[in-house]
Write an enzyme that holds these catalytic residues in place. Sequence first.
Site, PDB file in Angstrom:
ATOM      1  N   ASP A  91       2.749  -2.709   4.262  1.00 47.42           N
ATOM      2  CA  ASP A  91       2.698  -1.410   3.609  1.00 47.42           C
ATOM      3  C   ASP A  91       3.902  -1.258   2.687  1.00 47.42           C
ATOM      4  OD1 ASP A  91       4.189  -1.516   5.952  1.00 47.42           O
ATOM      5  OD2 ASP A  91       3.199   0.179   6.891  1.00 47.42           O
ATOM      6  N   GLU A 161       2.220   6.278   4.873  1.00 48.18           N
ATOM      7  CA  GLU A 161       2.911   7.447   5.409  1.00 48.18           C
ATOM      8  C   GLU A 161       2.227   8.768   5.063  1.00 48.18           C
ATOM      9  OE1 GLU A 161       5.305   7.315   7.404  1.00 48.18           O
ATOM     10  OE2 GLU A 161       6.310   5.395   7.132  1.00 48.18           O
TER      11      GLU A 161
END
Length: 400
Positions: A91, A161
């Site tokens: 990520d 996130e």
Amino acid sequence: MPHACPPFNASATDGEGLFSSIEGQELLDELTRYRRDLHRIPELDDDLPRTIAYVRSVLSGLSCDVLEPCKGAVCAFFDLGRAETVAIRADMDALPIDEASGAAFSSEHPGRMHACGHDGHMAMALAAATWVDRVARGADAVVRAGQLPRNVLFVFQPAEETTGGAKRVCESGVFERYRVTRIFGMHLWPDLPAGSLASRPGPLLARSSETTATFHGVSSHIAKWRDGRDALGAAARFVVGSKWLSRKLEQDEPFLLRFGHMTAGTVRNAVAGQARVEGSLRVFSDDMFARAQDEVRALAQTAADEEGCTFDLHFSEGYPPVVNDGTLFGEAAQALPELERVPEPLLIAEDFAFYQRYLPGVFFLLGTGTGIPLHADTFNFDERVLLRGVRAYQQLLFGV
């Protein structure tokens, strides 16, 4: 914030392994360079131009196809002539946090910081990609392309996130296009000893749903409280009841319902006409999520009725639970004999779960040994732990 995990009996690794001719110090230098370069340029959500440019600059020199399957994502496909492909995920997004780590390579972007280890995740994936490139070109003295059982797809995704960039990667069709049959991912974990690797079959991380209850009453002066309908009172009853409900439901499986923010009323001497309570629901199965919604709604109804109020209740869709495929976990455990077991599921969320709804996947926790919480403005780690992560990816690619 991570749910504290009991320490495991795992020793730190020096990173030396059997599968790469790159010397340990050279690999550490590579990992450190990637991690610190990326740490300096944190970006948020899908808006990752400098991060994507950096990732592409590393991948463009390798023997792979580089593509962007959806907004903010970059993939690298190594075609080794196999019928199936294994994916490794990293990520890329950071957090809206002012860094206070004091590191020499601190964020150059005020108000943004890699406080969750995504810079380390990217560094490990880039280093693993350079190793696969060596394999594909026959440049590794130990492993040849003919010994790797599958093609390899590296996935660098946005918005872990925030909005679940993994879901958009899945919906892009990239896994079908490149015949991906399994996926692995990893997260740095401060509560584990440095260099230790841990996971568990089945549920590992929770489904997260933002839960909001709004109670509507009638405001009045407190001296005439009987003329009012106390929304604050209803909200208070609801919050207290939620703790009882949590204790009840966690008897059946791990469960969490907690509220961290409440607003109500306008002044101290008037009955509150409205109250809003915000919190989070964490579960590990779709059945429990459905049951929890019904139970929380009934609780809100009772609290509202007792104060003569009405209410609105909202559950965000959130991320699914991270559930490791049992068969694939067994294969991974054989390839990683030092893998420790997480004793029970953890009550945090991760959008790696979306991948596991498309294909079998296993998610691992890599210890940093610092104890500094994820999302803290002082979050930092020793890059030597990343050596263990790269070795684990090598072992998985070679043996699973």
